[in-house]
Design a protein around this motif. Sequence first.
Motif, short mmCIF file in Angstrom:
data_model
loop_
_atom_site.label_atom_id
_atom_site.label_comp_id
_atom_site.label_asym_id
_atom_site.label_seq_id
_atom_site.Cartn_x
_atom_site.Cartn_y
_atom_site.Cartn_z
N VAL A 115 -7.92 -10.61 -2.63
CA VAL A 115 -7.69 -10.17 -4.08
C VAL A 115 -8.35 -11.42 -5.02
O VAL A 115 -8.15 -12.50 -4.71
N GLY A 116 -9.49 -11.09 -5.42
CA GLY A 116 -10.16 -11.95 -6.34
C GLY A 116 -11.10 -11.30 -7.11
O GLY A 116 -11.12 -9.94 -7.51
N ASP A 117 -11.91 -12.10 -7.69
CA ASP A 117 -12.92 -11.73 -8.92
C ASP A 117 -14.16 -10.85 -8.20
O ASP A 117 -14.94 -11.44 -7.60
N PRO A 118 -14.44 -9.62 -8.38
CA PRO A 118 -15.40 -8.92 -8.01
C PRO A 118 -16.96 -9.35 -8.26
O PRO A 118 -17.62 -9.29 -7.63
N SER A 119 -17.03 -10.07 -9.48
CA SER A 119 -18.37 -10.60 -9.95
C SER A 119 -18.79 -11.60 -8.87
O SER A 119 -19.87 -11.87 -8.45
N TYR A 120 -17.83 -12.42 -8.32
CA TYR A 120 -17.94 -13.56 -7.26
C TYR A 120 -18.24 -12.97 -5.92
O TYR A 120 -19.11 -13.30 -5.36
N GLY A 125 -20.65 -9.27 -0.08
CA GLY A 125 -20.56 -8.27 0.67
C GLY A 125 -19.22 -7.47 0.65
O GLY A 125 -18.90 -6.80 1.41
N PHE A 126 -18.27 -7.88 -0.54
CA PHE A 126 -17.10 -7.02 -0.53
C PHE A 126 -17.26 -5.94 -1.31
O PHE A 126 -18.26 -5.94 -2.24
N GLU A 127 -16.40 -5.08 -1.14
CA GLU A 127 -16.48 -3.89 -2.06
C GLU A 127 -15.22 -3.47 -2.34
O GLU A 127 -14.13 -3.85 -1.81
N LYS A 128 -14.93 -2.67 -3.56
CA LYS A 128 -13.64 -2.34 -4.06
C LYS A 128 -12.94 -1.40 -3.03
O LYS A 128 -13.54 -0.65 -2.65
N VAL A 129 -11.88 -1.73 -2.85
CA VAL A 129 -10.75 -1.02 -2.13
C VAL A 129 -10.49 0.44 -3.28
O VAL A 129 -10.25 -0.02 -4.39
N HIS A 130 -10.10 1.47 -2.48
CA HIS A 130 -9.52 2.54 -3.48
C HIS A 130 -8.55 2.32 -4.23
O HIS A 130 -7.61 1.47 -3.80
N TYR A 131 -8.63 2.56 -5.56
CA TYR A 131 -7.37 2.13 -6.59
C TYR A 131 -6.16 2.31 -6.03
O TYR A 131 -5.80 3.60 -5.73
N GLY A 132 -5.14 1.32 -6.01
CA GLY A 132 -3.76 1.47 -5.36
C GLY A 132 -3.49 2.08 -3.98
O GLY A 132 -2.49 2.32 -3.53
N ALA A 133 -4.61 1.67 -3.14
CA ALA A 133 -4.66 2.30 -1.77
C ALA A 133 -3.69 1.26 -0.85
O ALA A 133 -2.82 1.91 -0.06
N LEU A 134 -3.82 -0.05 -1.25
CA LEU A 134 -2.80 -0.89 -0.47
C LEU A 134 -1.55 -1.18 -1.32
O LEU A 134 -1.57 -1.58 -2.45
N GLU A 135 -0.40 -1.36 -0.66
CA GLU A 135 0.74 -1.90 -1.39
C GLU A 135 1.02 -3.24 -0.92
O GLU A 135 1.20 -3.38 0.07
N PHE A 136 1.00 -4.20 -2.10
CA PHE A 136 1.20 -5.56 -1.81
C PHE A 136 2.57 -6.04 -2.25
O PHE A 136 3.37 -5.33 -2.70
N GLY A 138 4.35 -7.52 -4.06
CA GLY A 138 4.35 -8.07 -5.34
C GLY A 138 3.16 -7.45 -6.25
O GLY A 138 2.20 -6.80 -5.83
N PRO A 139 3.19 -7.78 -7.66
CA PRO A 139 2.02 -7.21 -8.51
C PRO A 139 0.88 -7.82 -8.14
O PRO A 139 0.68 -8.91 -7.86
N VAL A 140 -0.30 -6.84 -8.29
CA VAL A 140 -1.64 -7.12 -7.98
C VAL A 140 -2.45 -6.26 -8.83
O VAL A 140 -2.02 -5.05 -8.98
N ASP A 141 -3.46 -6.80 -9.47
CA ASP A 141 -4.41 -5.87 -10.08
C ASP A 141 -5.30 -5.17 -9.08
O ASP A 141 -6.19 -5.74 -8.42
N PRO A 142 -5.23 -3.79 -8.92
CA PRO A 142 -5.96 -3.19 -8.05
C PRO A 142 -7.45 -3.21 -7.95
O PRO A 142 -8.10 -3.04 -7.10
N ALA A 143 -8.07 -3.54 -9.32
CA ALA A 143 -9.57 -3.60 -9.44
C ALA A 143 -9.79 -4.97 -8.87
O ALA A 143 -11.11 -5.21 -8.64
N ARG A 144 -9.26 -5.83 -8.32
CA ARG A 144 -9.22 -7.17 -7.81
C ARG A 144 -9.29 -7.11 -6.11
O ARG A 144 -9.53 -8.08 -5.50
N VAL A 145 -8.67 -5.90 -5.55
CA VAL A 145 -8.60 -5.73 -4.02
C VAL A 145 -9.83 -5.26 -3.55
O VAL A 145 -10.51 -4.24 -3.95
N LEU A 146 -10.31 -6.27 -2.78
CA LEU A 146 -11.82 -6.21 -2.18
C LEU A 146 -11.66 -6.26 -0.52
O LEU A 146 -10.72 -6.94 -0.09
#
Length: 186
Positions: A115-120, A125-136, A138-146
């Motif tokens: 879970v991190g900054d996509p621009s970094y 080599g990291f890619e975005k995971v499909h929105y909401g695919a993984l259940e953490f 606790g709360p997590v911003d799905p756009a930051r799951v890579l």
Amino acid sequence: MKKHDIVYLTEDASHDAAIEIINEEAFGPGRFVRAAARIREQGPHDRSLSFICTDDGEAIASVRMTPVMAGPVRGHLLGPLAVRPSHKNRGIGRELVRIAVEAARRKGSEAVILVGDPSYYQPLGFEKVHYGALEFPGPVDPARVLVVPMAADVHARLSGVICWRDDSVAPVPGQAVEARAEGAAA
């Protein structure tokens, strides 16, 4: 200008206190309430895939890898990654990520997730995971799951609960994922 003696090492128990200071400096007390921290609380990280960077013998950065099940995918959760302020913007964090990802690949990991900054992380080599695919847990911003996928169809299989994986127990196909998923929801 001071000459630096930068060395990258596999983490061992003697580095724990320094790593704690580095992470406290980078993330403060809020680091304990993050969703990724909830996963790391479930079990230990893999020291063989976790690394530090030293400058003249002093630990100045670290990255840890925790074994996880991400739905049916056997992967590793990267983080925390932290570099002391005195050594930021020198490529040390990027090199730690590169070393850790390659070590996970050699160990047979199917994916490295964070879970991190996509621009970094995307240039690493990291890619975005499909929105909401993984259940953490606790709360997590799905756009930051890579993810760095390392096996066939990883993106298609990344679905469900992400939780710590006990590598000391031999996996039973189909059973380990379900047992972990139930335990993670409790």
